[in-house]
Write an enzyme that holds these catalytic residues in place. Structure first.
Site, PDB file in Angstrom:
ATOM      1  N   THR A   1      -8.920   1.056  -0.530  1.00  0.00           N
ATOM      2  CA  THR A   1      -7.880   0.397   0.267  1.00  0.00           C
ATOM      3  C   THR A   1      -6.630   0.280  -0.599  1.00  0.00           C
ATOM      4  O   THR A   1      -5.863   1.221  -0.725  1.00  0.00           O
ATOM      5  CB  THR A   1      -8.357  -0.960   0.814  1.00  0.00           C
ATOM      6  OG1 THR A   1      -8.911  -1.744  -0.251  1.00  0.00           O
ATOM      7  CG2 THR A   1      -9.409  -0.760   1.898  1.00  0.00           C
TER       8      THR A   1
ATOM      9  N   LYS B   1     -15.221   0.381  -4.787  1.00  0.00           N
ATOM     10  CA  LYS B   1     -13.836   0.106  -4.436  1.00  0.00           C
ATOM     11  C   LYS B   1     -13.628  -1.386  -4.563  1.00  0.00           C
ATOM     12  O   LYS B   1     -14.553  -2.188  -4.399  1.00  0.00           O
ATOM     13  CB  LYS B   1     -13.487   0.583  -3.024  1.00  0.00           C
ATOM     14  CG  LYS B   1     -14.205  -0.110  -1.881  1.00  0.00           C
ATOM     15  CD  LYS B   1     -13.640  -1.431  -1.404  1.00  0.00           C
ATOM     16  CE  LYS B   1     -12.187  -1.355  -1.050  1.00  0.00           C
ATOM     17  NZ  LYS B   1     -11.705  -2.698  -0.523  1.00  0.00           N
TER      18      LYS B   1
ATOM     19  N   THR C   1     -13.784  -8.356  -2.322  1.00  0.00           N
ATOM     20  CA  THR C   1     -13.554  -7.294  -1.353  1.00  0.00           C
ATOM     21  C   THR C   1     -13.870  -6.050  -2.104  1.00  0.00           C
ATOM     22  O   THR C   1     -13.006  -5.373  -2.603  1.00  0.00           O
ATOM     23  CB  THR C   1     -12.116  -7.181  -0.865  1.00  0.00           C
ATOM     24  OG1 THR C   1     -11.853  -8.274  -0.063  1.00  0.00           O
ATOM     25  CG2 THR C   1     -11.949  -5.984   0.044  1.00  0.00           C
TER      26      THR C   1
ATOM     27  N   GLU D   1      -5.082  -6.138  -7.848  1.00  0.00           N
ATOM     28  CA  GLU D   1      -3.793  -5.846  -7.233  1.00  0.00           C
ATOM     29  C   GLU D   1      -2.644  -6.321  -8.125  1.00  0.00           C
ATOM     30  O   GLU D   1      -2.529  -7.502  -8.447  1.00  0.00           O
ATOM     31  CB  GLU D   1      -3.722  -6.500  -5.858  1.00  0.00           C
ATOM     32  CG  GLU D   1      -4.619  -5.785  -4.862  1.00  0.00           C
ATOM     33  CD  GLU D   1      -4.731  -6.492  -3.532  1.00  0.00           C
ATOM     34  OE1 GLU D   1      -5.146  -5.831  -2.572  1.00  0.00           O
ATOM     35  OE2 GLU D   1      -4.433  -7.704  -3.466  1.00  0.00           O
TER      36      GLU D   1
ATOM     37  N   ASN E   1       0.348  -8.221  -1.362  1.00  0.00           N
ATOM     38  CA  ASN E   1      -0.341  -8.994  -0.336  1.00  0.00           C
ATOM     39  C   ASN E   1       0.610  -9.575   0.700  1.00  0.00           C
ATOM     40  O   ASN E   1       0.186  -9.885   1.832  1.00  0.00           O
ATOM     41  CB  ASN E   1      -1.175 -10.091  -0.995  1.00  0.00           C
ATOM     42  CG  ASN E   1      -2.452  -9.521  -1.571  1.00  0.00           C
ATOM     43  OD1 ASN E   1      -3.392  -9.235  -0.855  1.00  0.00           O
ATOM     44  ND2 ASN E   1      -2.462  -9.300  -2.875  1.00  0.00           N
TER      45      ASN E   1
ATOM     46  N   THR F   1       1.553  -4.316   6.787  1.00  0.00           N
ATOM     47  CA  THR F   1       2.713  -3.501   7.149  1.00  0.00           C
ATOM     48  C   THR F   1       2.885  -2.337   6.198  1.00  0.00           C
ATOM     49  O   THR F   1       3.754  -1.519   6.393  1.00  0.00           O
ATOM     50  CB  THR F   1       3.997  -4.353   7.128  1.00  0.00           C
ATOM     51  OG1 THR F   1       4.166  -4.950   5.847  1.00  0.00           O
ATOM     52  CG2 THR F   1       3.941  -5.443   8.183  1.00  0.00           C
TER      53      THR F   1
END
Length: 411
Positions: free
Chosen positions: A160, A186, A197, A283, A406, A411
């Site tokens: 992702t 992942k 996640t 991230e 995040n 979007t």
């Protein structure tokens, strides 16, 4: 290839992966659920495999987890695992559950096996229905192969917000037979101890019964996947699945088998590799943080304290700012609710000792800053001097980029 342990002869196979163990193949394809990258993949075994799995502790479990649990509970075996990215199929009610069952049924027909031999999972945006027209067409395009390129294509299909592919492979000798363990994962955000996640799929050709495999995986997960954190969130879709084909033809593995330690250590090494890769790819992260805690009351408390430190936003921010602020570390130790002696704590940041017996040491701030700036991995060491417990945990620094990613995730 590098030997990690002479005692049990575990070797890391740099070019290996999930298709290295005997009997396994993989595939990844683009269905259009995501704009460009592969978004549907499968791992397939020539034979039904002993299966073990651990799942998120989030009570809002996504529909695919329920279906996969049902498949594995049927007889402890699966032969195919199908996963899509771009859509989590979570919080989607009865339709989401029906779509997960349909995904399983379509995959079973495509691979010519029974429904309960298929595990399914999804990852991506929560609260949106699967685009089943694209998934259904994509399943018909799943033609697994045992090549390295096929393993990479599968890895891409499960990503992702990840910035890198995450894979590992180890080999060892059991009963004179070469046994391989390959893994892929992942995970980048919504990562917290008690799963993340994250999805992780591990293949092995070891001969081992499902209940023994499950026990090993559960134990190892507590020391690896449950010791990573990026942002304190625990997702709805987290899952680790191990598939064991048995095609290495070793005698069935149990804890009393003379080569049990070799298998267990190789499986643990694979899980630790994947855990660290997930934490490193947090991230927006620029650094991996590894916390090592010695001298705790027991291993469980050592692990808990390590997780508390690596999960502290203040510690994570200090690492990003290359600030050797040991005060944030000892603060996290203090609110861990573990047994400590406030007067006996040692703290080090890399090679630099900052605290001894809970008293500050004179150290070069310039050297500490240079260490944190020049190394991709920042190691924080703690010695509590209250027992023999040891534990580790992994995380990453907290950067401006995390907020940017995040803030615009949908979007």
């Amino acid at each position: 290839m590098s030997v990690l342990s002479k005692e049990v002869h575990i070797s890391k196979i740099d070019e290996g992966g999930i298709t290295t163990p005997k009997g396994f193949s993989a595939v990844g394809v683009h269905t259009g659920v995501k704009r460009k990258r592969n978004d549907l993949g499968a791992i397939f075994s020539d034979v039904p495999c002993s299966a073990a799995a651990v799942y998120t502790l989030n009570k809002m479990q996504a529909a695919p987890l329920k279906v996969t649990q049902e498949s594995i509970q049927k007889e402890g075996k699966i032969q195919a695992l199908v996963v899509n990215s771009g859509n989590a199929n979570a919080c989607t009610g009865q339709k989401g559950l029906e779509d997960a069952y349909k995904m399983r049924q379509l995959s079973a027909v495509h691979f010519g096996i029974e429904d309960h031999l298929v595990a399914v999972t999804s990852t991506g945006v929560i609260g949106e229905f699967l685009q089943m027209d694209k998934i259904e067409k994509g399943i018909t395009q799943l033609v697994p192969s045992s090549t390295k390129e096929a393993a990479y294509a599968f890895n891409q299909a499960i990503l992702t917000t990840d910035t890198i592919q995450k894979h590992t492979c180890y080999q060892t000798s059991i009963d004179g037979e070469c046994v391989s363990i390959g893994g892929v994962a992942k995970g980048s955000g919504m990562i917290h101890p008690n799963m993340a996640t994250m999805l992780s799929f591990i293949t092995t050709d070891a001969n081992i019964e499902p209940d023994i495999l499950q026990s090993a995986l559960s134990s190892i997960t507590n020391k690896t996947f449950n010791r990573i954190t990026v942002d304190g969130d625990t997702s709805t879709n987290d899952m680790v699945v191990v598939m064991a084909s048995g095609l290495a033809n070793n005698q069935p593995l149990t804890p009393s088998h003379p080569d049990w330690d070799a298998f267990y250590q190789a499986l643990e090494a694979a899980c630790e590799d994947l855990s660290k890769l997930i934490a490193r790819d947090g991230e927006g992260a620029s650094k991996l943080i590894e916390v090592q805690v010695n001298g705790a009351k027991n291993d469980e408390e050592a692990g808990k304290i390590a997780k508390q430190i690596v999960g502290s936003d203040l510690v994570k921010s200090a690492v990003y700012g290359t600030d050797a602020n040991w005060g944030r570390i000892i603060c996290a130790i203090g609110y861990s609710e573990c047994d400590i002696n406030p007067d006996t704590i040692d703290i080090g940041i890399g090679p630099i000792k900052t605290l001894e017996s809970s008293s500050p040491l004179a150290f070069s701030e310039e050297e500490a800053t240079a260490y944190m700036k020049e190394n991709d991995t920042v190691i924080i060491s703690v010695d509590l001097h209250v027992g023999e417990g040891f534990g580790k945990a992994w995380g990453c620094d907290l950067t401006y980029e995390y907020v940017r990613i995040n803030a615009g995730y949908r979007t």
